[in-house]
Design an enzyme around this catalytic site. Structure first.
Site, PDB file in Angstrom:
ATOM      1  N   GLU A 171      64.006  50.795  53.188  1.00  7.99           N
ATOM      2  CA  GLU A 171      64.356  49.888  53.466  1.00  7.99           C
ATOM      3  C   GLU A 171      65.974  50.211  52.764  1.00  7.99           C
ATOM      4  O   GLU A 171      66.339  50.669  51.928  1.00  7.99           O
ATOM      5  CB  GLU A 171      64.117  49.314  52.258  1.00  7.99           C
ATOM      6  CG  GLU A 171      63.127  48.025  52.281  1.00  7.99           C
ATOM      7  CD  GLU A 171      62.420  47.240  51.456  1.00  7.99           C
ATOM      8  OE1 GLU A 171      63.265  46.016  50.793  1.00  7.99           O
ATOM      9  OE2 GLU A 171      61.328  46.847  51.141  1.00  7.99           O
TER      10      GLU A 171
ATOM     11  N   GLU B 118      57.424  48.624  47.910  1.00  7.55           N
ATOM     12  CA  GLU B 118      57.940  49.034  46.264  1.00  7.55           C
ATOM     13  C   GLU B 118      57.366  49.042  45.042  1.00  7.55           C
ATOM     14  O   GLU B 118      56.925  48.428  44.231  1.00  7.55           O
ATOM     15  CB  GLU B 118      58.994  47.739  46.550  1.00  7.55           C
ATOM     16  CG  GLU B 118      60.174  47.226  47.576  1.00  7.55           C
ATOM     17  CD  GLU B 118      61.670  47.753  47.008  1.00  7.55           C
ATOM     18  OE1 GLU B 118      62.561  47.605  47.838  1.00  7.55           O
ATOM     19  OE2 GLU B 118      61.490  46.398  46.673  1.00  7.55           O
TER      20      GLU B 118
END
Length: 525
Positions: free
Chosen positions: A421, A319
């Site tokens: 995700e 991320e």
């Protein structure tokens, strides 16, 4: 209906149209509650009127025929097909095609839906073979492109647009196309980084019948084919370190699954809000950090290769919206961030040239973020093979935002993409004393209740969006963290053993350790 008191896309007052439809429904004599009659249609050799600009010319209807009609508000033209009635209904709008060359074909359709139907889907059928794609709810009114494919035999197939709906439920269809080729989702994955610690602290996983079982065996039997494992440099509790990643990787490969290794380059969680330098690298210069990233990446991946569990994909960072190893590798200094990313990617390829290198951001519905970030990476020649996106609907926007972003990225960078995700709750209450990340009804995504069915629908619909990425560039989806059930000692903070789990209501095993309905979505295709 829409919130403005009209039927979908119509400026006509809802009452007037509802009255007409109610009369039609009564005239049908309750057909919605009965089995649908046999189809009757003329055959054509090519799809006709896929945009419904000629009304329903070329299409046939059966069931509650009054519930299928065209109206203003097409996606690209003036008209669209609508399924709607003031009473419960079952209706199918279809075309039967003959004279086709045998082979695989893909049906593409743009759809919108109120949600709430018993069943609503588009399908392609040839002989006894049929593949369906369910319509996701679109509470924001945006169009979503869906695909489904089937192998045509006997030179014929049927295109089906179907609704089994409750009173007032609606669905829209437009821009239908049939083209040669197939669709698929090669990656059907889950992050299982919590599994080893859960097991060590007494976590128990079960089959659907309640028998105790290996969680990986249960996931594999459901259709999962790819496992994701995070790796931290020197975690406080010793979990998600190199040694334990190696141990779980053996189990993953023994089950015939592929392996994605997610490098955080930290001793703990990294995400858009935190990219903390590992304690062992504290005070290191930029040049030293490049060596650290290279050597750590090479060390873990070469150890995996040496034990016969070579990583199939690696994420160089997790991320990375704002970069990594802050402040050195922040996006405020892209030259240094690019150097760090390149160091990790180069190490991965040095271990195995076939290992795919992925770069992964959060906020999967934010196209401006992704364009800015990847334009910077590409302009600095950062090597990568795949783009990963986190997409949580309660944080990152509507499914249509995810689709628009993935479509643009696929065209702009010509790289495969995957959702690294996603997750969704199957209930809101907690199985321990720790507050869950999502635990209030107002936090949910419209059309997806916090039930096992709602969780399963979310997983299915995210997969459908990824499958529809043009040119086959949608690889698949990873569920995050599928095995993180509420086991005392396996809490959120690796530095504080007393913390609880904030995620157990979004796992793929329920509070008794039994698979939730969502696990069946691994068999999506």
């Amino acid at each position: 209906m829409h919130g403005n008191g009209t039927t979908p896309g119509s400026s006509e007052p809802r009452g007037a149209r509802a009255t007409r439809r109610a009369v039609l429904a009564a005239a049908l004599g309750g057909a919605a509650a009965m089995a649908l009659p046999a189809r009757s249609a003329s055959a054509a050799s090519t799809l006709t009127n896929g945009g419904f600009e000629s009304g329903t010319t070329g299409w046939s209807t059966y069931g509650s025929t009054g519930a299928s009609f065209t109206e203003a508000g097409g996606r690209s033209g003036s008209l669209r097909l609508a399924h709607w009635s003031a009473s419960a209904y079952k209706v199918e709008t279809y075309q039967y095609l003959t004279g086709l060359a045998n082979g695989t074909y893909t049906l593409t359709a743009w759809v919108r839906s109120s949600g709430g139907q018993n069943s609503a889907y588009l399908a392609l059928k040839s002989g006894s073979a049929e593949q369906r794609t369910d319509l996701p709810p679109t509470p924001n009114g945006s169009w979503i492109r869906l695909v489904t494919s089937v192998t045509v035999t006997g030179n014929a197939c049927t295109i089906r647009l179907y609704s089994d709906a409750n009173a007032g439920n609606w669905a829209n269809f437009d821009d239908i196309a049939l083209t040669p080729g197939s669709t698929s989702l090669p990656v059907k994955g889950a992050d299982i980084s919590s599994l080893k610690k859960s097991e060590d602290f007494g976590g128990v996983y079960r089959t659907g019948s309640g028998a105790t079982a290996d969680a990986l065996a249960v996931l594999k039997s459901a259709g999962m084919n790819y496992a994701r494992l995070r790796v931290w440099v020197d975690p406080a509790d010793g979990y998600c370190d190199k040694a334990r990643v190696l141990a779980v990787a053996k189990r993953v490969k023994a089950r015939g699954m592929k392996l994605l290794v997610d490098f955080h380059y930290s001793d703990t969680w990294t995400d858009p809000g935190a990219q903390t330098i590992p304690s062992a690298w504290s005070g290191h210069s930029y040049a030293q950090l490049k060596t650290d990233v290279h050597d750590h990446t090479y060390d873990v991946l070469s150890a995996l290769k040496a034990q016969g569990t070579t990583a199939d994909m690696v994420q160089i960072g997790n991320e990375l919206n704002g970069g990594m190893l802050w402040p050195t590798g922040s996006t405020s200094n892209w030259a240094q961030l690019a150097g760090l990313l390149t160091a990790g990617a180069t190490a991965a390829k040095a271990v195995s040239s076939s290992t795919l290198v992925a770069l992964h951001l959060a906020n999967g519905g934010d196209n401006a973020l992704y364009r800015t970030w990847f334009d910077n990476a590409v302009s600095r020649n950062v090597p990568f093979d795949v783009i990963g996106l986190s997409f949580y609907g309660y944080w990152h926007g509507a499914l249509s935002d995810l689709q628009a972003n993935m479509d643009d990225l696929a065209a702009r960078y010509a790289k495969p993409l995957y959702v690294a995700e996603t997750a969704y709750p199957f209930r809101l209450d907690s199985d321990d004393d720790w507050e869950n990340v999502i635990d209030k009804a107002e936090e949910l995504v419209g059309g997806y209740p916090a039930t096992e069915a709602g969780q399963a629908a979310w997983f299915r619909d995210v997969q459908s969006v990824v499958e529809a990425v043009p040119s086959g560039r949608g690889l698949g989806v990873f569920w995050w963290d599928a095995t993180w059930t509420a086991v005392e000692g396996n809490g959120w903070d690796p530095t504080v053993p007393s913390t609880g789990n904030a995620w157990e209501n979004q796992a793929l095993f329920d509070y008794d350790g039994v698979p939730t309905e969502a696990m069946s979505a691994f068999a999506h295709r």
